[in-house]
Design a protein around this motif. Structure first.
Motif, PDB file in Angstrom:
ATOM      1  N   GLN A 200      58.327   9.271  -5.623  1.00  0.00           N
ATOM      2  CA  GLN A 200      57.200   8.387  -5.303  1.00  0.00           C
ATOM      3  C   GLN A 200      55.876   9.027  -5.711  1.00  0.00           C
ATOM      4  O   GLN A 200      55.017   8.362  -6.307  1.00  0.00           O
ATOM      5  N   TYR A 201      55.712  10.299  -5.387  1.00  0.00           N
ATOM      6  CA  TYR A 201      54.454  10.981  -5.704  1.00  0.00           C
ATOM      7  C   TYR A 201      54.284  11.112  -7.216  1.00  0.00           C
ATOM      8  O   TYR A 201      53.203  10.848  -7.758  1.00  0.00           O
ATOM      9  N   GLY A 202      55.351  11.518  -7.900  1.00  0.00           N
ATOM     10  CA  GLY A 202      55.268  11.618  -9.356  1.00  0.00           C
ATOM     11  C   GLY A 202      54.919  10.285  -9.989  1.00  0.00           C
ATOM     12  O   GLY A 202      54.076  10.202 -10.892  1.00  0.00           O
ATOM     13  N   THR A 203      55.547   9.213  -9.509  1.00  0.00           N
ATOM     14  CA  THR A 203      55.262   7.883 -10.043  1.00  0.00           C
ATOM     15  C   THR A 203      53.858   7.437  -9.683  1.00  0.00           C
ATOM     16  O   THR A 203      53.153   6.815 -10.495  1.00  0.00           O
TER      17      THR A 203
ATOM     18  N   SER B 105      60.460  12.729 -13.529  1.00  0.00           N
ATOM     19  CA  SER B 105      60.472  13.991 -14.266  1.00  0.00           C
ATOM     20  C   SER B 105      59.333  14.899 -13.805  1.00  0.00           C
ATOM     21  O   SER B 105      59.524  16.106 -13.610  1.00  0.00           O
ATOM     22  N   PHE B 106      58.159  14.300 -13.597  1.00  0.00           N
ATOM     23  CA  PHE B 106      57.010  15.100 -13.188  1.00  0.00           C
ATOM     24  C   PHE B 106      57.171  15.611 -11.756  1.00  0.00           C
ATOM     25  O   PHE B 106      56.763  16.722 -11.429  1.00  0.00           O
ATOM     26  N   GLY B 107      57.776  14.808 -10.895  1.00  0.00           N
ATOM     27  CA  GLY B 107      57.874  15.162  -9.477  1.00  0.00           C
ATOM     28  C   GLY B 107      59.110  15.941  -9.105  1.00  0.00           C
ATOM     29  O   GLY B 107      59.322  16.241  -7.922  1.00  0.00           O
ATOM     30  N   ASP B 108      59.932  16.310 -10.099  1.00  0.00           N
ATOM     31  CA  ASP B 108      61.223  16.923  -9.761  1.00  0.00           C
ATOM     32  C   ASP B 108      61.100  18.296  -9.111  1.00  0.00           C
ATOM     33  O   ASP B 108      62.058  18.802  -8.540  1.00  0.00           O
ATOM     34  N   LYS B 109      59.914  18.908  -9.208  1.00  0.00           N
ATOM     35  CA  LYS B 109      59.724  20.223  -8.596  1.00  0.00           C
ATOM     36  C   LYS B 109      59.111  20.134  -7.198  1.00  0.00           C
ATOM     37  O   LYS B 109      58.996  21.139  -6.494  1.00  0.00           O
ATOM     38  N   PHE B 110      58.721  18.939  -6.800  1.00  0.00           N
ATOM     39  CA  PHE B 110      58.104  18.781  -5.486  1.00  0.00           C
ATOM     40  C   PHE B 110      59.173  18.761  -4.402  1.00  0.00           C
ATOM     41  O   PHE B 110      60.328  18.404  -4.635  1.00  0.00           O
ATOM     42  N   GLU B 111      58.764  19.084  -3.196  1.00  0.00           N
ATOM     43  CA  GLU B 111      59.684  19.171  -2.061  1.00  0.00           C
ATOM     44  C   GLU B 111      60.015  17.784  -1.511  1.00  0.00           C
ATOM     45  O   GLU B 111      59.140  16.926  -1.383  1.00  0.00           O
ATOM     46  N   LEU B 112      61.297  17.590  -1.202  1.00  0.00           N
ATOM     47  CA  LEU B 112      61.698  16.370  -0.503  1.00  0.00           C
ATOM     48  C   LEU B 112      61.281  16.525   0.949  1.00  0.00           C
ATOM     49  O   LEU B 112      61.756  17.440   1.639  1.00  0.00           O
ATOM     50  N   PRO B 113      60.384  15.693   1.456  1.00  0.00           N
ATOM     51  CA  PRO B 113      59.836  15.928   2.794  1.00  0.00           C
ATOM     52  C   PRO B 113      60.855  15.724   3.906  1.00  0.00           C
ATOM     53  O   PRO B 113      61.710  14.851   3.843  1.00  0.00           O
ATOM     54  N   GLY B 114      60.729  16.571   4.905  1.00  0.00           N
ATOM     55  CA  GLY B 114      61.511  16.416   6.130  1.00  0.00           C
ATOM     56  C   GLY B 114      60.546  16.323   7.292  1.00  0.00           C
ATOM     57  O   GLY B 114      59.370  15.987   7.119  1.00  0.00           O
TER      58      GLY B 114
ATOM     59  N   GLN C 176      37.439  16.511 -13.678  1.00  0.00           N
ATOM     60  CA  GLN C 176      37.446  17.080 -12.331  1.00  0.00           C
ATOM     61  C   GLN C 176      37.485  15.993 -11.266  1.00  0.00           C
ATOM     62  O   GLN C 176      38.157  16.133 -10.232  1.00  0.00           O
ATOM     63  N   ILE C 177      36.783  14.908 -11.494  1.00  0.00           N
ATOM     64  CA  ILE C 177      36.811  13.782 -10.558  1.00  0.00           C
ATOM     65  C   ILE C 177      38.230  13.218 -10.452  1.00  0.00           C
ATOM     66  O   ILE C 177      38.764  13.002  -9.354  1.00  0.00           O
ATOM     67  N   VAL C 178      38.841  12.988 -11.594  1.00  0.00           N
ATOM     68  CA  VAL C 178      40.194  12.433 -11.615  1.00  0.00           C
ATOM     69  C   VAL C 178      41.169  13.397 -10.928  1.00  0.00           C
ATOM     70  O   VAL C 178      42.005  12.982 -10.122  1.00  0.00           O
ATOM     71  N   TRP C 179      41.058  14.684 -11.235  1.00  0.00           N
ATOM     72  CA  TRP C 179      41.956  15.671 -10.614  1.00  0.00           C
ATOM     73  C   TRP C 179      41.780  15.686  -9.099  1.00  0.00           C
ATOM     74  O   TRP C 179      42.763  15.735  -8.351  1.00  0.00           O
ATOM     75  N   ALA C 180      40.537  15.643  -8.628  1.00  0.00           N
ATOM     76  CA  ALA C 180      40.271  15.681  -7.186  1.00  0.00           C
ATOM     77  C   ALA C 180      40.866  14.469  -6.486  1.00  0.00           C
ATOM     78  O   ALA C 180      41.443  14.581  -5.391  1.00  0.00           O
ATOM     79  N   LEU C 181      40.754  13.299  -7.106  1.00  0.00           N
ATOM     80  CA  LEU C 181      41.314  12.090  -6.492  1.00  0.00           C
ATOM     81  C   LEU C 181      42.841  12.125  -6.512  1.00  0.00           C
ATOM     82  O   LEU C 181      43.495  11.749  -5.531  1.00  0.00           O
ATOM     83  N   LEU C 182      43.415  12.581  -7.621  1.00  0.00           N
ATOM     84  CA  LEU C 182      44.876  12.613  -7.750  1.00  0.00           C
ATOM     85  C   LEU C 182      45.518  13.552  -6.731  1.00  0.00           C
ATOM     86  O   LEU C 182      46.614  13.281  -6.228  1.00  0.00           O
ATOM     87  N   THR C 183      44.863  14.655  -6.451  1.00  0.00           N
ATOM     88  CA  THR C 183      45.453  15.663  -5.561  1.00  0.00           C
ATOM     89  C   THR C 183      45.010  15.508  -4.113  1.00  0.00           C
ATOM     90  O   THR C 183      45.280  16.373  -3.277  1.00  0.00           O
ATOM     91  N   SER C 184      44.350  14.430  -3.808  1.00  0.00           N
ATOM     92  CA  SER C 184      43.884  14.185  -2.436  1.00  0.00           C
ATOM     93  C   SER C 184      45.030  13.718  -1.548  1.00  0.00           C
ATOM     94  O   SER C 184      46.077  13.273  -2.028  1.00  0.00           O
ATOM     95  N   SER C 185      44.826  13.800  -0.255  1.00  0.00           N
ATOM     96  CA  SER C 185      45.846  13.342   0.687  1.00  0.00           C
ATOM     97  C   SER C 185      46.068  11.840   0.585  1.00  0.00           C
ATOM     98  O   SER C 185      47.155  11.347   0.886  1.00  0.00           O
ATOM     99  N   GLU C 186      45.060  11.109   0.135  1.00  0.00           N
ATOM    100  CA  GLU C 186      45.225   9.656   0.011  1.00  0.00           C
ATOM    101  C   GLU C 186      46.261   9.304  -1.046  1.00  0.00           C
ATOM    102  O   GLU C 186      46.913   8.269  -0.957  1.00  0.00           O
ATOM    103  N   CYS C 187      46.426  10.168  -2.037  1.00  0.00           N
ATOM    104  CA  CYS C 187      47.464   9.966  -3.045  1.00  0.00           C
ATOM    105  C   CYS C 187      48.809  10.507  -2.581  1.00  0.00           C
ATOM    106  O   CYS C 187      49.850   9.984  -2.956  1.00  0.00           O
ATOM    107  N   ARG C 188      48.783  11.552  -1.788  1.00  0.00           N
ATOM    108  CA  ARG C 188      50.020  12.280  -1.434  1.00  0.00           C
ATOM    109  C   ARG C 188      50.816  11.603  -0.331  1.00  0.00           C
ATOM    110  O   ARG C 188      52.022  11.844  -0.184  1.00  0.00           O
ATOM    111  N   PHE C 189      50.172  10.732   0.444  1.00  0.00           N
ATOM    112  CA  PHE C 189      50.838  10.144   1.606  1.00  0.00           C
ATOM    113  C   PHE C 189      50.852   8.621   1.541  1.00  0.00           C
ATOM    114  O   PHE C 189      50.018   8.003   0.890  1.00  0.00           O
ATOM    115  N   ASN C 190      51.825   8.057   2.237  1.00  0.00           N
ATOM    116  CA  ASN C 190      51.869   6.610   2.443  1.00  0.00           C
ATOM    117  C   ASN C 190      51.283   6.360   3.819  1.00  0.00           C
ATOM    118  O   ASN C 190      51.820   6.806   4.837  1.00  0.00           O
ATOM    119  N   TYR C 191      50.181   5.668   3.846  1.00  0.00           N
ATOM    120  CA  TYR C 191      49.464   5.467   5.094  1.00  0.00           C
ATOM    121  C   TYR C 191      49.350   3.995   5.408  1.00  0.00           C
ATOM    122  O   TYR C 191      48.650   3.575   6.264  1.00  0.00           O
TER     123      TYR C 191
END
Length: 539
Positions: free
Chosen positions: A396-399, A433-442, A524-539
């Protein structure tokens, strides 16, 4: 309200209901009606006013991540916001369920649930099964008994085969995942904290798998063999074939073969392995008996309640029973009647998981905002009065990252149907493919150091996420000359919502302060938005 007092109140409510002999809501109610009835009743009893429903952009993002594994594009959000039909939410859910991406997301989600901790995958099998909306009882049967020579069942037996070398692992994980019961603590002694689970239960469950074995590409099963164990008193005992209900099952007598017969059996199995053929099936299969028992009316509550709890946990961020593998008398559900109603409904409708998912997603409980703006203390998660923030899975995060970086000019409102699904599937593949190194959350997930370093320093971040290309978002943004348009377009594309005035002002100021290195500032703007918690979580 202190947690102990909340738990005590829920217990009192449950006992009071049992004492009154109240029946479940009638079966003709919709799933969403039942969910909101029971969830709302508990909130009202405890004097909790739930959060309002999430806004359109938030709810569309949440629903698409859950049903399709990706967030919406900016064009999809704007189209949904502009729709005025009162039934637009139901129509949106129906459209998402009918699309091919739903089967792909179901396949990925259940593969992660069922195969975590193994080196095997059920994703291809599960995706095909969900594509035809195969019933959960049929999938369960194929997971335990799947025939590799049957194209529809091919790969399903990996659930058993991948754990075959460690039958204790197979016993514990089959019980936990399929029946919501972790019996592993009863392996060496009766469970020290839960009266329900004795050594007899553990070894009784192990007996269903003990005769199974791996033979090349196939799983076979012998017609003989008993499980023996030692009690805490040091007594040796042969395990009885026992299900979690404590019911013991008789079976045909099995005669242990002599040495000559065992030698012939071994030679036959070696030849079949070499010829890539399946071992002969026994006249009596213990695994088949387990399937029969689990689906029988007197034992079915374990099977149906477990899958309801898993689906609820995935969609709302917390199960009706937590932990999800601790369904026993000392760990009551937060909403006992709701769990019973949903389990009954699932059985009555042929174990249709798409139907169950539809009903939960259409409920107000699912749609609550995750923002708690009341001056009252935020309610406990087990009341489902406010949305629970959930970490995205790796795919999900990679996509989500890949969707965020599409050029909005190429994903307009006119892109729909199969054309949209084709592009979406390309993004899914790239995202996986991009997200395959990320952790499956528990439980108690936190972003790992590896993930943070990967997004900060890894070469693929600069080559895949921050590449300036005419076909991606950065290619568009670097050509824009208006700072406000850059800020607005970036937030819309990456977050899928309209930016606040404060956000626009901050981003404009950042660009203006770096006018001499504008392209780097945009990155830098794009990187900051992409790596923010708003992108990382389903809220």
């Amino acid at each position: 309200m202190p947690r102990w007092l909340l738990t005590f109140s829920l217990l009192c409510l449950s006992f009071a209901t049992l004492a009154r002999g109240d029946e479940l809501l009638s079966a003709d109610k919709s799933i969403e009606e039942a969910v909101d009835h029971y969830v709302g009743a508990k909130q009202k009893l405890l004097g909790v006013q739930p959060a309002p429903l999430a806004d359109d952009a938030n709810l569309l993002r949440r629903t698409m991540l859950d049903l399709h594994g990706r967030p919406p594009t900016a064009a999809e959000v704007k189209a949904y916001q502009q729709a005025s039909d009162a039934a637009k939410r139901r129509e949106m859910v129906e459209r998402l369920l009918a699309a091919p991406a739903f089967a792909r997301q179901q396949g990925a989600t259940f593969d992660a649930l069922l195969m975590r901790g193994t080196n095997a995958s059920l994703r291809n099998y599960l995706t095909e099964a969900f594509k035809e909306n195969r019933s959960w009882d049929r999938i369960f049967r194929e997971l335990l008994l799947g025939q590799e020579n049957d194209p529809e069942q091919k790969g399903a037996i990996a659930f058993v085969k991948s754990r075959m070398k460690d039958q204790d692992k197979l016993t514990a994980e089959a019980s936990s995942l399929l029946f919501g019961v972790n019996v592993s603590c009863a392996q060496c002694h009766d469970h020290p904290l839960v009266d329900d689970w004795k050594q007899d239960h553990y070894f009784g469950m192990k007996s269903f798998f003990a005769r199974s074995f791996e033979n090349g590409d196939y799983v076979g099963e012998k017609p003989y063999g008993m499980v023996e164990f030692k009690t805490t008193a040091g007594e040796s005992r042969k395990a009885k074939l026992m299900f979690l209900t404590s019911q013991v099952f008789d079976e045909p007598e099995n005669k242990e073969p002599d040495d000559k017969e065992k030698k012939a059996e071994k030679e036959l199995l070696e030849k079949l392995k070499k010829d890539k053929k399946a071992p002969p099936a026994p006249e009596y299969s213990r695994r088949a008996k387990l399937v029969e028992i689990a689906l029988a009316p007197e034992a079915n509550s374990f099977f149906s309640r477990a899958i309801v709890n898993h689906v609820w946990n995935r969609l709302l961020g917390r199960g009706l029973v937590m932990p999800v593998d601790q369904m026993h008398s000392a760990n009551l559900p937060s909403h006992p009647e709701l769990l019973d109603w949903l389990a009954r409904d699932l059985q009555a409708h042929n174990y249709d998981l798409a139907r169950l998912t539809r009903g939960i997603v259409l409920s107000d409980a699912y749609a609550r905002s995750s923002q708690w703006k009341s001056t009252d203390k935020r309610p406990s998660d087990e009341l489902f009065a406010v949305g629970i923030v959930r970490p995205l899975t790796p795919w999900q995060y990679g996509t989500a990252l890949k969707v965020a970086l599409v050029n909005p000019d190429q994903y307009g409102a006119d892109l729909a149907g199969s054309a949209l699904d084709t592009k979406a599937q390309q993004l899914e593949n790239a995202g996986r493919s991009f997200g395959d190194k990320f952790e499956l959350p528990g439980e108690d997930f936190q972003v790992s150091v590896d993930e943070a370093l990967s997004l900060s320093n890894a070469e693929r971040t600069s080559t895949e996420l921050l590449r300036v290309d005419g076909g991606n978002l950065l290619g568009k943004l670097t050509k824009l000359t208006d700072d406000r348009e850059v800020a607005t377009t970036a937030v819309w594309n990456i977050f899928g919502r309209e930016p606040t005035a404060e956000e626009v002002q901050a981003l404009e100021s950042y660009l203006q302060a770096r006018a001499d290195r504008r392209d780097d500032a945009v990155k830098q703007i794009v990187w900051a938005l992409l790596t923010s918690s708003e992108c990382r979580f389903n809220y």
